[in-house]
Design an enzyme around this catalytic site. Structure first.
Site, PDB file in Angstrom:
ATOM      1  N   ASP A  22       0.679  -1.118   0.025  1.00 11.98           N
ATOM      2  CA  ASP A  22       0.168   0.073  -0.045  1.00 11.98           C
ATOM      3  C   ASP A  22       0.947   1.260   0.095  1.00 11.98           C
ATOM      4  OD1 ASP A  22      -2.315   1.472   0.319  1.00 11.98           O
ATOM      5  OD2 ASP A  22      -2.686   1.435   1.971  1.00 11.98           O
ATOM      6  N   GLY A  23       0.280   2.233  -0.632  1.00 13.65           N
ATOM      7  CA  GLY A  23       0.984   3.668  -0.381  1.00 13.65           C
ATOM      8  C   GLY A  23       1.601   4.107  -1.929  1.00 13.65           C
ATOM      9  N   GLY A  25       0.486   5.292  -4.549  1.00 16.24           N
ATOM     10  CA  GLY A  25      -0.332   6.610  -5.039  1.00 16.24           C
ATOM     11  C   GLY A  25       0.057   7.782  -4.130  1.00 16.24           C
ATOM     12  N   ARG A  26      -0.069   7.693  -2.764  1.00 17.74           N
ATOM     13  CA  ARG A  26       0.292   8.810  -1.865  1.00 17.74           C
ATOM     14  C   ARG A  26       1.842   9.014  -1.832  1.00 17.74           C
ATOM     15  NH1 ARG A  26      -2.379   5.971   3.223  1.00 17.74           N
ATOM     16  NH2 ARG A  26      -2.247   4.373   1.655  1.00 17.74           N
ATOM     17  N   HIS A  39       3.388   3.685  -9.045  1.00 15.89           N
ATOM     18  CA  HIS A  39       3.298   2.336  -9.039  1.00 15.89           C
ATOM     19  C   HIS A  39       4.575   1.735  -9.758  1.00 15.89           C
ATOM     20  CE1 HIS A  39      -0.673   2.164  -7.725  1.00 15.89           C
ATOM     21  NE2 HIS A  39      -1.068   2.795  -8.645  1.00 15.89           N
ATOM     22  N   LEU A 133      11.431 -20.412  -3.490  1.00 21.62           N
ATOM     23  CA  LEU A 133      10.470 -19.425  -3.158  1.00 21.62           C
ATOM     24  C   LEU A 133       9.183 -19.483  -3.997  1.00 21.62           C
ATOM     25  CD1 LEU A 133       9.170 -17.133  -1.306  1.00 21.62           C
ATOM     26  CD2 LEU A 133      10.183 -15.721  -3.313  1.00 21.62           C
ATOM     27  N   ARG A 196      -6.002  -2.050   8.055  1.00 21.48           N
ATOM     28  CA  ARG A 196      -7.076  -2.632   7.548  1.00 21.48           C
ATOM     29  C   ARG A 196      -6.640  -4.102   6.881  1.00 21.48           C
ATOM     30  NH1 ARG A 196      -8.394   2.353   5.939  1.00 21.48           N
ATOM     31  NH2 ARG A 196      -7.656   2.055   3.771  1.00 21.48           N
TER      32      ARG A 196
END
Length: 253
Positions: A22-23, A25-26, A39, A133, A196
């Site tokens: 997450d993050g 864009g910010r 991105h 992996l 979340r």
């Protein structure tokens, strides 16, 4: 960073780590760029974290790359993300093979553009013999979609007489999930300061340790991953039992 590697107990690694990246864009907006720039920068973090997880001996790494809800984002961002996805996968396959990494995909892949589906299938085929992996990309994925899908398929098998409803257990449901081949994650990491789960592996995360960091995904690197693993190793995993029971079981083994 080297100190962190030395502090990690390699015998107590989480077998499966799941990450909500997450993050992007910010991070881009804070730097005066559009969201797509974030991105693109986030791809470097993916590369770094995948290699770091493989290096230390993690068996499964699931990355939440694109949710079904993300289709509602502005069209230019969705189109840009799909282009980025195709280009990145094509470029990374040789690196995955070099590092013995096998790629898997979970999600409603039929929603992806044909070109993206084709690139994904090629990557799955080309890495299928690798046994290091397991890199699981959650693409066009949402947990509620997955659970509804599983229930529909179970209902169909009951209707067709292939299954007796009275025999359905947790294991039955697990076999109908898109993650049926993988163990449940023991550690879930979310970057960028949000607290979340965002419709991600709701069933599978039942007993996972949750780790939240304020670091934006484009800034998340090897040392951040190892900090999360160290934090995980400092926790006691009880699975509904009490500390004394866990200690007694450890002494017996």
């Amino acid at each position: 960073m080297d100190d962190l590697t030395g502090k990690i107990d390699k015998t107590r690694l989480p077998r499966h780590i799941a990450i909500i990246m997450d993050g992007n864009g910010r991070w881009a907006k804070e730097k005066g760029h559009d969201r797509l720039y974030g991105h693109y920068q986030g791809v470097e973090s993916v590369r770094n974290i995948v290699e770091s997880a493989a290096e230390i001996g993690v068996e499964y790494l699931t990355l939440y790359a694109f949710s079904t809800e993300n289709w509602d984002r502005p069209e230019y961002e969705v189109v840009g993300l799909m282009e980025l996805l195709v280009d990145t996968i094509r470029k990374e396959v040789p690196v995955l093979n070099k590092n013995n990494i096998r790629m898997h995909v979970i999600g409603n892949i039929e929603m992806l553009p044909q070109r993206a589906q084709q690139s994904l299938q090629e990557a799955l085929d080309e890495t299928s013999v690798n046994n290091g992996l397991n890199l699981v990309l959650a693409l066009s994925y949402s947990s509620r979609w997955e659970l509804v899908n599983a229930v529909k398929n179970i209902a169909q098998d009951v209707k067709d007489g292939k299954m007796d409803p009275s025999t359905i257990t947790q294991d039955t449901l697990q076999q109908y999930l898109t993650t049926s081949e993988f163990p449940d994650p023991e550690l879930m990491i979310r970057t960028s300061g949000e607290y979340r789960i965002s419709n991600f592996l709701l069933y599978q995360l039942a007993y996972a340790e949750l780790y939240f960091t304020n670091t934006r995904w484009p800034d998340f690197r090897k040392e951040n991953l190892y900090e999360a693993i160290l934090d995980y190793q400092g926790r006691e995993r009880r699975f509904g039992k009490i500390s004394e029971q866990i200690q007694q079981e450890a002494e017996i083994h």
